[in-house]
Design a protein around this motif. Sequence first.
Motif, PDB file in Angstrom:
ATOM      1  N   ALA A 152       8.429   1.319   0.356  1.00 52.97           N
ATOM      2  CA  ALA A 152       8.539  -0.147   0.416  1.00 52.97           C
ATOM      3  C   ALA A 152      10.016  -0.564   0.387  1.00 52.97           C
ATOM      4  N   ALA A 153      10.814   0.087  -0.451  1.00 55.11           N
ATOM      5  CA  ALA A 153      12.244  -0.225  -0.512  1.00 55.11           C
ATOM      6  C   ALA A 153      12.935   0.180   0.788  1.00 55.11           C
ATOM      7  N   ARG A 154      12.516   1.300   1.350  1.00 55.13           N
ATOM      8  CA  ARG A 154      13.087   1.738   2.629  1.00 55.13           C
ATOM      9  C   ARG A 154      12.786   0.712   3.725  1.00 55.13           C
ATOM     10  N   PHE A 155      11.561   0.183   3.724  1.00 54.59           N
ATOM     11  CA  PHE A 155      11.187  -0.851   4.694  1.00 54.59           C
ATOM     12  C   PHE A 155      12.026  -2.105   4.502  1.00 54.59           C
ATOM     13  N   ASP A 156      12.214  -2.500   3.237  1.00 58.94           N
ATOM     14  CA  ASP A 156      13.031  -3.688   2.956  1.00 58.94           C
ATOM     15  C   ASP A 156      14.437  -3.531   3.525  1.00 58.94           C
ATOM     16  N   GLN A 174       3.070   6.654   8.759  1.00 53.91           N
ATOM     17  CA  GLN A 174       2.240   7.803   9.107  1.00 53.91           C
ATOM     18  C   GLN A 174       2.630   9.033   8.298  1.00 53.91           C
ATOM     19  N   ASP A 175       3.911   9.241   8.122  1.00 55.34           N
ATOM     20  CA  ASP A 175       4.358  10.383   7.314  1.00 55.34           C
ATOM     21  C   ASP A 175       3.854  10.274   5.880  1.00 55.34           C
ATOM     22  N   GLU A 176       3.831   9.067   5.334  1.00 58.51           N
ATOM     23  CA  GLU A 176       3.431   8.920   3.941  1.00 58.51           C
ATOM     24  C   GLU A 176       1.916   8.998   3.744  1.00 58.51           C
ATOM     25  N   ILE A 177       1.144   8.345   4.610  1.00 61.24           N
ATOM     26  CA  ILE A 177      -0.306   8.317   4.366  1.00 61.24           C
ATOM     27  C   ILE A 177      -1.100   9.202   5.315  1.00 61.24           C
ATOM     28  N   GLY A 178      -0.424   9.844   6.272  1.00 55.27           N
ATOM     29  CA  GLY A 178      -1.090  10.790   7.151  1.00 55.27           C
ATOM     30  C   GLY A 178      -1.533  10.207   8.483  1.00 55.27           C
ATOM     31  N   TYR A 179      -1.598   8.910   8.577  1.00 49.45           N
ATOM     32  CA  TYR A 179      -1.952   8.209   9.810  1.00 49.45           C
ATOM     33  C   TYR A 179      -1.619   6.740   9.588  1.00 49.45           C
ATOM     34  N   VAL A 180      -1.772   5.918  10.617  1.00 49.51           N
ATOM     35  CA  VAL A 180      -1.496   4.496  10.472  1.00 49.51           C
ATOM     36  C   VAL A 180      -2.835   3.780  10.274  1.00 49.51           C
ATOM     37  N   SER A 181      -3.104   3.415   9.042  1.00 51.88           N
ATOM     38  CA  SER A 181      -4.372   2.781   8.687  1.00 51.88           C
ATOM     39  C   SER A 181      -4.361   1.298   9.034  1.00 51.88           C
ATOM     40  N   ILE A 199       0.830  -1.200   0.000  1.00 51.57           N
ATOM     41  CA  ILE A 199       0.000   0.000   0.000  1.00 51.57           C
ATOM     42  C   ILE A 199       0.864   1.251   0.000  1.00 51.57           C
ATOM     43  N   PHE A 200       2.159   1.063   0.203  1.00 52.51           N
ATOM     44  CA  PHE A 200       3.077   2.183   0.285  1.00 52.51           C
ATOM     45  C   PHE A 200       3.715   2.457  -1.071  1.00 52.51           C
ATOM     46  N   SER A 201       4.292   3.639  -1.192  1.00 49.27           N
ATOM     47  CA  SER A 201       5.002   3.991  -2.413  1.00 49.27           C
ATOM     48  C   SER A 201       6.170   3.030  -2.607  1.00 49.27           C
ATOM     49  N   PRO A 202       6.632   2.877  -3.840  1.00 48.78           N
ATOM     50  CA  PRO A 202       7.803   2.017  -4.072  1.00 48.78           C
ATOM     51  C   PRO A 202       9.017   2.461  -3.260  1.00 48.78           C
TER      52      PRO A 202
END
Length: 164
Positions: free
Chosen positions: A14-18, A39-46, A8-11
Amino acid sequence: MAVVTNTIFSPELAARFDKLVTLYPVKRSALVPMLLYAQDEIGYVSEAAIQEIARRLDLFDLVVRSVLSYYSMLRTKPAGKYNVQVCTNISCMLRGGYEILDHCKRKLGIGHKQVTPDGQFSLEEVECIGACCWAPAVEINYDFHHFVTPERLNQLIDGLKRTQ
């Protein structure tokens, strides 16, 4: 390193998470940073973010939710475009933090953890933001404002309203 697809995150995130999970000896240690980045990317933790982060870290959703509920800086509901955080910890309290918070409530017409009807502003009373020497302090998104007075708060909020 296995790359997770259908994110659901930007590429980029997602790479940063990896990469993030490889930096710690225990994958779970990446949980709080992942929650903050999400939270920074989508505004909250969904709910979707909770599930994906749990999957990436091999955790139960409940573990992610328990960490999420512990930290006051993490949100499960969208904040306003401008998240106004007023410190009321001891240094700020002694220098007018509660007066600044009350003024902000009146100015925005909302209370703690609320969002204005137009979605532009949210307000939070927060503990120490590390600006004790410059109290009272306010943080708007990631911008710190020191020695805040009601007049200065009006200028900050009015300035943000003009940029909308």
